[in-house]
Design a protein around this motif. Sequence first.
Motif, PDB file in Angstrom:
ATOM      1  N   ILE A  12       0.831  -1.206   0.000  1.00 30.92           N
ATOM      2  CA  ILE A  12       0.000   0.000   0.000  1.00 30.92           C
ATOM      3  C   ILE A  12       0.867   1.258   0.000  1.00 30.92           C
ATOM      4  O   ILE A  12       0.597   2.219  -0.741  1.00 30.92           O
ATOM      5  N   LEU A  13       1.915   1.260   0.794  1.00 32.78           N
ATOM      6  CA  LEU A  13       2.822   2.404   0.823  1.00 32.78           C
ATOM      7  C   LEU A  13       3.487   2.610  -0.533  1.00 32.78           C
ATOM      8  O   LEU A  13       3.682   3.750  -0.977  1.00 32.78           O
ATOM      9  N   ASN A  14       3.813   1.518  -1.183  1.00 35.64           N
ATOM     10  CA  ASN A  14       4.432   1.597  -2.509  1.00 35.64           C
ATOM     11  C   ASN A  14       3.450   2.186  -3.539  1.00 35.64           C
ATOM     12  O   ASN A  14       3.817   3.019  -4.375  1.00 35.64           O
ATOM     13  N   ASP A  41      -3.529   2.542  10.840  1.00 35.67           N
ATOM     14  CA  ASP A  41      -2.987   3.017  12.119  1.00 35.67           C
ATOM     15  C   ASP A  41      -1.461   3.076  12.106  1.00 35.67           C
ATOM     16  O   ASP A  41      -0.857   3.756  12.942  1.00 35.67           O
ATOM     17  N   GLU A  42      -0.842   2.341  11.182  1.00 35.06           N
ATOM     18  CA  GLU A  42       0.616   2.258  11.156  1.00 35.06           C
ATOM     19  C   GLU A  42       1.269   3.131  10.082  1.00 35.06           C
ATOM     20  O   GLU A  42       2.481   3.308  10.096  1.00 35.06           O
ATOM     21  N   ILE A  43       0.486   3.635   9.138  1.00 33.94           N
ATOM     22  CA  ILE A  43       1.104   4.414   8.064  1.00 33.94           C
ATOM     23  C   ILE A  43       1.305   5.865   8.497  1.00 33.94           C
ATOM     24  O   ILE A  43       0.725   6.326   9.485  1.00 33.94           O
ATOM     25  N   ASP A  44       2.099   6.590   7.748  1.00 40.23           N
ATOM     26  CA  ASP A  44       2.407   7.985   8.061  1.00 40.23           C
ATOM     27  C   ASP A  44       1.137   8.830   7.998  1.00 40.23           C
ATOM     28  O   ASP A  44       0.287   8.640   7.125  1.00 40.23           O
ATOM     29  N   GLU A  45       1.019   9.789   8.911  1.00 39.84           N
ATOM     30  CA  GLU A  45      -0.192  10.614   8.985  1.00 39.84           C
ATOM     31  C   GLU A  45      -0.472  11.373   7.701  1.00 39.84           C
ATOM     32  O   GLU A  45      -1.630  11.574   7.333  1.00 39.84           O
ATOM     33  N   LYS A  46       0.578  11.780   7.011  1.00 41.13           N
ATOM     34  CA  LYS A  46       0.365  12.553   5.779  1.00 41.13           C
ATOM     35  C   LYS A  46      -0.320  11.715   4.697  1.00 41.13           C
ATOM     36  O   LYS A  46      -0.984  12.257   3.800  1.00 41.13           O
ATOM     37  N   ASP A  47      -0.159  10.379   4.760  1.00 43.03           N
ATOM     38  CA  ASP A  47      -0.783   9.501   3.774  1.00 43.03           C
ATOM     39  C   ASP A  47      -2.175   9.025   4.207  1.00 43.03           C
ATOM     40  O   ASP A  47      -2.937   8.521   3.388  1.00 43.03           O
ATOM     41  N   LEU A  48      -2.476   9.201   5.484  1.00 43.33           N
ATOM     42  CA  LEU A  48      -3.715   8.654   6.033  1.00 43.33           C
ATOM     43  C   LEU A  48      -4.974   9.212   5.366  1.00 43.33           C
ATOM     44  O   LEU A  48      -5.842   8.430   4.924  1.00 43.33           O
ATOM     45  N   PRO A  49      -5.140  10.516   5.230  1.00 42.80           N
ATOM     46  CA  PRO A  49      -6.359  11.024   4.583  1.00 42.80           C
ATOM     47  C   PRO A  49      -6.499  10.567   3.133  1.00 42.80           C
ATOM     48  O   PRO A  49      -7.611  10.307   2.664  1.00 42.80           O
ATOM     49  N   VAL A  50      -5.360  10.474   2.423  1.00 42.07           N
ATOM     50  CA  VAL A  50      -5.392  10.056   1.019  1.00 42.07           C
ATOM     51  C   VAL A  50      -5.970   8.652   0.893  1.00 42.07           C
ATOM     52  O   VAL A  50      -6.857   8.393   0.077  1.00 42.07           O
TER      53      VAL A  50
END
Length: 460
Positions: A12-14, A41-50
């Motif tokens: 997902i991060l990729n 819950d584990e990903i960076d906050e900047k990516d969370l809303p996206v």
Amino acid sequence: MNEEIKALQEEILNLIENKKLQDLKRILSEINPADIALILDEIDEKDLPVVFRILPKELAAEVFAYMESDSQEFLISKFNDKELKSVLDELFIDDTVDIIEEMPASVVKRILSQTDAATRKVINQLLAYPDDSAGSIMNTEYIDLKKTMTVSDAFERIRRRGVDSEIIYTCYVTDARRRLLGIVSVRDLLLNAPDAIIEDIMEENVIFANTLDNKESVAAMFEKYDYMAIPVVDNENRLIGIVTVDDAIDVIQEAATEDIEKMAAISPTDKPYLKTGVFSTFKSRIFWLMILMISATFTGAIISSFEEKLTFVPALIAFIPMLMNTAGNGGSQSSVTVIRALSLGDVEFSDIFRVIWKELRVALVCSVALSVVNFAKMYLIDYLIFHNFDPGRQIEEILVVSITLFIAIIVAKVVGSVLPIIAKKLGADPAVMASPFITTIVDAVSLIVYFNVAVLILNI
């Protein structure tokens, strides 16, 4: 997180990094909402809303309900009013209440501003119940039927109301004043003719809880009766809501965690370990460490009072830690066992003498076994090999340690089993009476017994 979830998170991060949002949406749509929440819950906050915004509407609400409170608060701060309302509209009332209870006042005010008047009224009613009550964890969205309905009528009502109800497999039969009369399952409805009357097929012997019942007691009912939901009524037997099995599991998990923390002399916290700050962790531990440190000074005072006599038999000093630790461990075994039995409802205050009688017999067998082994070890190793005792008095000195061990184990097991029962009777949490607190009491008793046995046998 297990390996599969970690692999999904990396994928997902990729995809986020490469802005492949359609592929991301497709993958997330195939994952369980609870697992998506764990990933988010584990990903960076900047990516969370996206990531959250590409989820389908219903899936997004389910995922939001599973997320940690700090992630929920962050997302709410990024939502516009329309997005917030969209999520709230898809949540069940009990999930909304759970979220509100974890949020600061400013966020709560914003959440309530995006709900309609009827929903706000229900939320405020649920928030008014005590935190430890069944009312605080119940859901007011359920299927209710009337006893005069036919099976066909019941199915029609389920189709209309089922979308907004958390449980549709069990329906509750009420009268005009909402008093609970019985229950009927979808299985019962399917196995009866369309024109069968609900009154003729409903189960009237209903297991229910009161809104003010302790939520841990209600959670225990699920284990006993194997239900998916339990109706909750008020003092006039009016159906107010239902407690579902997922909420019961949460209560059981919270209670078990709280008991473990209390047994380790830690003030309970509602945040995961890695998300609890250093100062918060310090605050949860320092109080009991202070109490136990101060209480331990009593053992020092006991040793000091016998200091002069100990100078005549210095070999006995070396066995103080062994006696205190063994007795403390024996008391802890009994206390933990009894605390668990109390939490499961297997033991009540009326059983106190049965518990004492059982622990006395267990203590007697343990004491004999430990004392015999200790006597043999001290004679063969401490005396014959290391020569730690005075020749001519070695048997008496070994007897002092062995007799003290025998008595200390008996006292420790009785104290360890009785104190939690008394604590519960007095309205205190039995878990507080576990290992650290009981160990402190047993340490003091063990030292008093030890020194008095030494004075009696050695005439010092």
